[in-house]
Design an enzyme around this catalytic site. Structure first.
Site, mmCIF file in Angstrom:
data_model
loop_
_atom_site.group_PDB
_atom_site.id
_atom_site.type_symbol
_atom_site.label_atom_id
_atom_site.label_comp_id
_atom_site.label_asym_id
_atom_site.label_seq_id
_atom_site.Cartn_x
_atom_site.Cartn_y
_atom_site.Cartn_z
ATOM 1 C CG HIS A 169 53.755 -0.302 8.465
ATOM 2 N ND1 HIS A 169 52.707 -0.816 9.119
ATOM 3 C CD2 HIS A 169 54.585 -0.892 9.863
ATOM 4 C CE1 HIS A 169 52.490 -1.641 10.391
ATOM 5 N NE2 HIS A 169 53.637 -1.215 10.874
ATOM 6 C CG HIS A 186 60.800 -1.202 15.797
ATOM 7 N ND1 HIS A 186 59.500 -1.913 16.271
ATOM 8 C CD2 HIS A 186 60.462 -1.069 14.816
ATOM 9 C CE1 HIS A 186 58.794 -0.865 16.062
ATOM 10 N NE2 HIS A 186 59.023 -1.295 14.989
ATOM 11 C CG LEU A 187 65.987 3.767 18.268
ATOM 12 C CD1 LEU A 187 66.538 5.107 19.191
ATOM 13 C CD2 LEU A 187 66.848 3.218 17.183
ATOM 14 C CG HIS A 205 57.300 3.347 12.064
ATOM 15 N ND1 HIS A 205 56.886 2.509 12.197
ATOM 16 C CD2 HIS A 205 58.383 1.910 12.783
ATOM 17 C CE1 HIS A 205 55.577 1.522 12.211
ATOM 18 N NE2 HIS A 205 57.392 1.199 12.639
ATOM 19 C CG HIS A 214 51.148 -2.887 13.432
ATOM 20 N ND1 HIS A 214 52.427 -3.356 13.218
ATOM 21 C CD2 HIS A 214 50.206 -3.670 13.217
ATOM 22 C CE1 HIS A 214 52.610 -4.535 12.893
ATOM 23 N NE2 HIS A 214 51.508 -5.082 13.242
ATOM 24 C CG ASP A 227 58.425 -1.391 10.900
ATOM 25 O OD1 ASP A 227 58.915 -0.792 11.655
ATOM 26 O OD2 ASP A 227 57.846 -1.624 9.931
ATOM 27 C CG ASP A 259 54.696 -0.525 15.084
ATOM 28 O OD1 ASP A 259 53.933 -0.759 13.548
ATOM 29 O OD2 ASP A 259 56.182 -0.825 14.572
HETATM 30 ZN ZN LIG Z 1 54.081 -1.838 12.502
#
Ligand SMILES: [Zn+2]
Length: 428
Positions: free
Chosen positions: A225, A53-54, A51, A172, A303, A145
Site C-alpha cells: 500500500h 485480511h480474512l 493483500h 508495511h 488491503d 502487515d
Molecule cells: Zn498494512
C-alpha cells in the site's frame, strides 16, 4: 460449457468453451447448446489479491475465510493472499496450514496464507519462514502487515532467508516512532483539525532503506500500500537500478483524499475514512495513478480490512483503521484509471491478476485467457452503474467509504477453474 458473447480484455466479441476446468476453445461462434450468455461483458483473467485480511482465526466476528472469499468472488477475484495478523498470528507451519485447510474446505476462491516475518508480529525474532515455505500451504509471501519490520537487521535477515525458496518480503512501511499516535495524513488538514499527523517521510524512509537492503542482499522486496508521491519517486529510482522491488497501491488511495476527514457526505471526523496508511492529498493521488499507469507501481491490492461496526462507529481516535475493499475494487479502479484514460482493460488485467500472481508465485492463477489456460475468468460489465450498498455485501463487515456513491461497472460472473462462483452478480 460455453460462455457466449464476451469481449476478452475488451476486444471483439467471442465465445469461450470450458472443459475440465481449462479453456478448451476460443472463437467467434462456437458450437454447443449449453452455455451462459455473457451479454457483451468484458472477460478478464480471474483477479488475484496480494493483500487481504480474512480475520480467521480469531476475529470471526469481522470476517471468516468463507465470507471473505465470498466477498472476493463477488469482486471478481479467484485467489487471495490472507494476511498473517490473525489470532493466533500465522507465524508457524501449523497456523498457515490451518488457514490453507480452511481455504480448501470453505473458500469461494483460492486462499494463499501469508506468513509472518517475525514471531507474533513483535519484531524481535524471525518466525519459522522455512517451515512455512515447506508446509502444505507453500508460503511464498511473508509480511508483518499491520506492523512494520522496523529493525533493519531483522529485515535484512528475512530478505536473505526467503531467497532459498524464492520468497518475497512484503513490507508495511511505517516508521513507528515517526507515527506514534498518528491519526491522519500530516498536512494542512491535520493541523487545522488538531489530529496528530502521519508524515509521508515515515513511509518513504522505510521504503528507501528496504530498497537498499534488498539490493544489498540480492533479494526480493514487495512494498505494501504505497500512499505518497515521495514513495513513488523512491520506487522509480530503485527500479532504474534494476533492483528486484515491486509495489502495490490500494483502490482507496487511488480515489480518496485526506480532506474527507474534515468534510464529507457522512460528516466530519467520520472514522470510515480512517485507514493505515492514511488517505493523502490530491497531489499524492495523482502521483499514484501515474505510477500505476507507467509501471512504477506494479499492482493494485485491496488491503480488504473488515471491522465490526462497534470498532468503526466510535470516536475518531478510538476507531480501528481499515476499509473493506474486495467488492468495490474493480469499480474503483475503473473510475480512477480507466475512465481517466490512464489504463485500458489489458492494463487492468496485468495489474490486478497477472502480476500479483507472479509476485506471489502462484502457478495456476493470473494467466492470459488463451486455450489451455485454467478457466479462471471474471466477466465484468463496465457500462453498469452501481450505487454502493454495504448491506448487500457478502463480507461480514460493512466498513466501506463508498456507501451511497455510484460507481461504474459490475462483476457479472466469476469462474474458478471453470466452476462459477458468481453468476448474474450473485453467489453460486
Ligand atoms: Zn498494512
Amino acid at each position: 460449457m460455453n460462455i457466449r458473447n464476451v469481449r476478452i480484455l475488451g476486444g471483439e466479441p467471442a465465445d469461450i468453451r470450458i472443459a475440465d476446468g481449462v479453456i478448451a476453445e476460443i472463437g467467434p461462434r462456437l458450437d454447443g447448446r449449453e452455455g451462459i450468455d455473457g451479454e457483451g461483458a468484458i472477460a478478464l483473467p480471474g483477479l488475484v489479491d496480494l493483500h487481504t485480511h480474512l480475520r480467521e482465526p480469531g476475529r470471526e466476528d469481522a470476517e471468516t475465510v468463507q465470507t471473505g472469499t465470498q466477498s472476493a468472488a463477488r469482486g471478481g477475484y479467484t485467489a487471495v493472499h490472507a494476511m498473517a495478523n490473525t489470532s493466533p498470528v500465522a507465524d508457524t507451519a501449523g497456523v498457515v496450514e490451518q488457514v490453507w485447510r480452511l481455504g480448501r474446505e470453505f473458500a469461494h476462491c483460492d486462499v494463499h496464507p501469508v506468513g509472518a516475518v517475525t514471531v507474533g508480529l513483535e519484531g524481535r525474532q524471525l518466525a519459522e519462514l522455512g517451515a512455512m515455505a515447506d508446509s502444505a500451504a507453500r508460503v511464498r509471501v511473508f509480511s508483518d502487515d499491520g506492523k512494520c519490520v522496523d529493525d533493519a537487521v531483522l529485515m535484512r535477515r528475512a530478505l536473505e532467508y526467503v531467497k532459498a525458496f524464492d520468497g518475497v518480503v512484503a513490507q508495511h512501511a511505517q516508521e513507528p516512532r515517526l507515527t506514534s499516535g498518528a491519526q491522519m495524513n500530516e498536512g494542512v488538514i491535520s493541523g487545522r483539525l488538531g489530529l496528530t499527523g502521519w508524515p509521508a517521510v515515515a513511509e518513504e524512509a522505510i521504503i528507501a532503506r528496504d530498497c537498499l537492503l534488498a539490493a544489498h542482499v540480492g533479494s526480493r522486496l514487495h512494498v505494501c500500500h504505497v500512499s505518497t508521491a515521495g514513495s513513488v519517486e523512491i520506487l522509480r529510482w530503485a527500479k532504474s537500478k534494476g533492483w528486484n522491488v515491486t509495489a502495490e497501491v490500494t483502490p482507496h488511495h487511488l480515489l480518496l483524499t485526506d480532506d474527507l476527514v474534515e468534510e464529507s457526505p457522512v460528516g466530519a471526523y467520520n472514522p470510515i475514512y480512517k485507514v493505515n496508511p492514511p488517505l493523502r492529498t490530491r497531489a499524492d493521488v495523482e502521483a499514484l495513478r501515474a505510477a500505476l499507469a507507467d509501471g512504477t507501481i506494479d499492482i493494485v491490492a485491496t488491503d480488504h480490512a473488515p471491522h465490526p461496526v462497534e470498532d468503526k462507529e466510535t470516536e475518531w481516535s478510538a476507531a480501528a483503521m481499515g476499509m473493506v475493499g474486495l467488492e468495490t475494487a474493480l469499480s474503483v479502479v475503473q473510475e480512477a484509471m480507466v475512465e481517466t484514460g490512464l489504463l485500458d482493460w489489458a492494463g487492468v488485467a496485468q495489474r490486478m491478476s497477472v502480476v500479483p500472481a507472479r509476485i506471489g508465485r502462484l502457478a495456476g492463477q493470473g494467466q492470459t485467457l488463451e486455450v489451455g489456460a485454467p478457466a479462471n475468468i471474471t466477466l465484468y460489465d463496465p457500462s453498469a452503474r452501481t450505487k454502493v450498498d454495504p448491506a448487500a455485501f457478502a463480507s461480514k463487515s460493512r466498513n466501506t467509504p463508498y456507501e451511497g456513491m455510484t460507481l461504474p461497472g459490475r462483476v457479472v460472473a466469476t469462474f474458478l477453474r471453470g466452476r462459477p462462483t458468481v453468476l448474474e452478480g450473485k453467489l453460486v
